[in-house]
Design an enzyme around this catalytic site. Sequence first.
Site, PDB file in Angstrom:
ATOM      1  N   ARG A 287      27.234  33.402  31.956  1.00  0.00           N
ATOM      2  CA  ARG A 287      27.652  33.057  30.590  1.00  0.00           C
ATOM      3  C   ARG A 287      26.585  32.241  29.862  1.00  0.00           C
ATOM      4  O   ARG A 287      26.481  32.323  28.638  1.00  0.00           O
ATOM      5  CB  ARG A 287      28.970  32.293  30.628  1.00  0.00           C
ATOM      6  CG  ARG A 287      30.148  33.231  30.859  1.00  0.00           C
ATOM      7  CD  ARG A 287      31.453  32.490  30.979  1.00  0.00           C
ATOM      8  NE  ARG A 287      32.576  33.416  30.833  1.00  0.00           N
ATOM      9  CZ  ARG A 287      33.815  33.140  31.215  1.00  0.00           C
ATOM     10  NH1 ARG A 287      34.094  31.962  31.759  1.00  0.00           N
ATOM     11  NH2 ARG A 287      34.776  34.019  31.041  1.00  0.00           N
TER      12      ARG A 287
ATOM     13  N   LYS B  99      47.270  37.567  39.481  1.00  0.00           N
ATOM     14  CA  LYS B  99      48.619  37.492  38.915  1.00  0.00           C
ATOM     15  C   LYS B  99      49.003  38.707  38.083  1.00  0.00           C
ATOM     16  O   LYS B  99      48.270  39.092  37.181  1.00  0.00           O
ATOM     17  CB  LYS B  99      48.696  36.291  37.990  1.00  0.00           C
ATOM     18  CG  LYS B  99      48.809  34.949  38.670  1.00  0.00           C
ATOM     19  CD  LYS B  99      49.050  33.975  37.571  1.00  0.00           C
ATOM     20  CE  LYS B  99      49.421  32.600  38.004  1.00  0.00           C
ATOM     21  NZ  LYS B  99      49.407  31.721  36.817  1.00  0.00           N
TER      22      LYS B  99
ATOM     23  N   GLY C  43      36.067  36.732  34.258  1.00  0.00           N
ATOM     24  CA  GLY C  43      35.135  35.768  34.836  1.00  0.00           C
ATOM     25  C   GLY C  43      34.938  35.981  36.322  1.00  0.00           C
ATOM     26  O   GLY C  43      33.801  36.048  36.810  1.00  0.00           O
TER      27      GLY C  43
ATOM     28  N   GLY D 167      40.306  36.749  29.521  1.00  0.00           N
ATOM     29  CA  GLY D 167      41.516  36.677  28.694  1.00  0.00           C
ATOM     30  C   GLY D 167      41.325  37.295  27.328  1.00  0.00           C
ATOM     31  O   GLY D 167      42.188  38.026  26.835  1.00  0.00           O
TER      32      GLY D 167
HETATM   33  P1  ADP Z   1      39.308  37.733  36.511  1.00  0.00           P
HETATM   34  O1  ADP Z   1      38.821  36.304  36.377  1.00  0.00           O
HETATM   35  O2  ADP Z   1      38.185  38.692  36.764  1.00  0.00           O
HETATM   36  O3  ADP Z   1      40.172  38.145  35.355  1.00  0.00           O
HETATM   37  P2  ADP Z   1      41.551  36.969  38.144  1.00  0.00           P
HETATM   38  O4  ADP Z   1      41.334  35.553  37.751  1.00  0.00           O
HETATM   39  O5  ADP Z   1      42.726  37.675  37.617  1.00  0.00           O
HETATM   40  O6  ADP Z   1      40.217  37.826  37.822  1.00  0.00           O
HETATM   41  O7  ADP Z   1      41.672  37.066  39.737  1.00  0.00           O
HETATM   42  C1  ADP Z   1      40.651  36.701  40.623  1.00  0.00           C
HETATM   43  C2  ADP Z   1      41.189  36.184  41.906  1.00  0.00           C
HETATM   44  O8  ADP Z   1      42.141  37.052  42.478  1.00  0.00           O
HETATM   45  C3  ADP Z   1      40.100  36.019  42.940  1.00  0.00           C
HETATM   46  O9  ADP Z   1      39.832  34.654  43.152  1.00  0.00           O
HETATM   47  C4  ADP Z   1      40.659  36.703  44.189  1.00  0.00           C
HETATM   48  O10 ADP Z   1      40.463  35.957  45.371  1.00  0.00           O
HETATM   49  C5  ADP Z   1      42.134  36.810  43.875  1.00  0.00           C
HETATM   50  N1  ADP Z   1      42.794  37.888  44.627  1.00  0.00           N
HETATM   51  C6  ADP Z   1      42.484  39.194  44.651  1.00  0.00           C
HETATM   52  N2  ADP Z   1      43.265  39.857  45.527  1.00  0.00           N
HETATM   53  C7  ADP Z   1      44.100  38.941  46.094  1.00  0.00           C
HETATM   54  C8  ADP Z   1      45.123  39.007  47.083  1.00  0.00           C
HETATM   55  N3  ADP Z   1      45.437  40.151  47.670  1.00  0.00           N
HETATM   56  N4  ADP Z   1      45.760  37.856  47.397  1.00  0.00           N
HETATM   57  C9  ADP Z   1      45.421  36.692  46.817  1.00  0.00           C
HETATM   58  N5  ADP Z   1      44.456  36.573  45.869  1.00  0.00           N
HETATM   59  C10 ADP Z   1      43.802  37.683  45.515  1.00  0.00           C
END
Ligand code: ADP
Length: 392
Positions: free
Chosen positions: A36, A197, A350, A374
């Site tokens: 970033r 989530k 991110g 987001g």
């Molecule tokens: P982004 O920032 O790219 O939008 P998110 O914040 O939604 O992504 O999610 C990222 C996190 O999701 C990572 O830290 C990863 O460890 C977690 N994650 C992915 N799969 C699982 C899982 N099966 N159980 C728990 N956490 C998970």
Amino acid sequence: MNVVSLESLDVKGKKVLLRCDLNVPIKEGVIKDDGRIRASLPTIKYLLGQGAAVIITAHLGRPKGERKPEFSLAPVAKRLEELLGNRVTFSPEIIGADVSNIQSGDVVLLENIRFEAAETSKDEAERLTLANVLASYADVFVSDGFGAVHRKHASVFDVAALLPHAAGYLVEAEVEVLTKLTDNPVRPYGVVLGGAKVSDKIGVISNLLDKVNVLAIGGGMLFTFLAAQGHEIGKSLVEVDLIPTVKELLERAEKLGVKLLLPSDIVVAPEFSIDATPTIVNADAIPADQMGLDIGPISAQAFAQAIRECHTVFWNGPMGVFEFPNFAHGTKVVAQALTQVEGLSVVGGGDSAAAVRALGFADSDFGYISTGGGASLEYLEGKELPGISALA
Ligand code: ADP
Ligand code: MG
């Protein structure tokens, strides 16, 4: 989306307030991914080239209106100085920053704007007081912090109404790519969603169902889908209250003829830890005492094949806990497939951007790596982005 372009704003020799997104992952004072910061450079360099003096405001994490040292932007000022090759003065003060003597070619980075509770306040008058302070430092405002444009915050939204303004190069580029994803994408169009989530992504899934040909679901949120299908999910992440909504989405996808891909195999482990022993099981046979931490290898291949057949692909959210090497395989295979798309491949989010870099991919392997998680998702959900509307 209609925004004032950077080059149409007169910035020559002016004092410019620049909103950047410098919200980088920092552990014990060390920046883990400076993507970033790098993405902010073109606009800063342009402004300096125009003889402007640049006052940068940005946030880091969620300090919730308190001065918490672990959320200080001081390490970012240092890294920015190295990358920019221009002196960057760090101002620990936000209100009361000493910028009166700032000269052409100077760059000042103000401390984390979210140390001020007014930045994120729901009270417009409170935000406006802070916005007025920021506006008093400069002649014009340039908005380049794409990762925050979905927020009605003082330094993103309110300040734009107080000064002549424009969108920076990063905001312009992000908006251009998002427009390609929403206005007549080249088909087949596939979206891959993962991450932790479902509640973060349910809106975007719902809005995209009418628009995509393929939707692949991985990450922690896939277990809410498996639960909605009546499967045992053991100790995996789940959002029980969203099961009815997910059931509706599954029905809608079927009616619309969208190819909805859910994993057929899962990598499970007894606990959430870096040295937990991985086992591969069928998606409908997760043992009650295990949790799913990645999509399995067969599913990763199936996702990869579907991705390669698309001409437009948007991916947000890691397929598994990529931070632990035993559970990074699914994310790696999906990332690899994105690099092979004949057409536009976009990585958003991110953690997703950090994941592809940590796994050894170059930014140039992808069509575009979006800096805003987001913000991109809200745009794809069809929501208005206040920080963009304010730049018209
Ligand atoms: P982004 O920032 O790219 O939008 P998110 O914040 O939604 O992504 O999610 C990222 C996190 O999701 C990572 O830290 C990863 O460890 C977690 N994650 C992915 N799969 C699982 C899982 N099966 N159980 C728990 N956490 C998970
Ligand atoms: Mg994230």
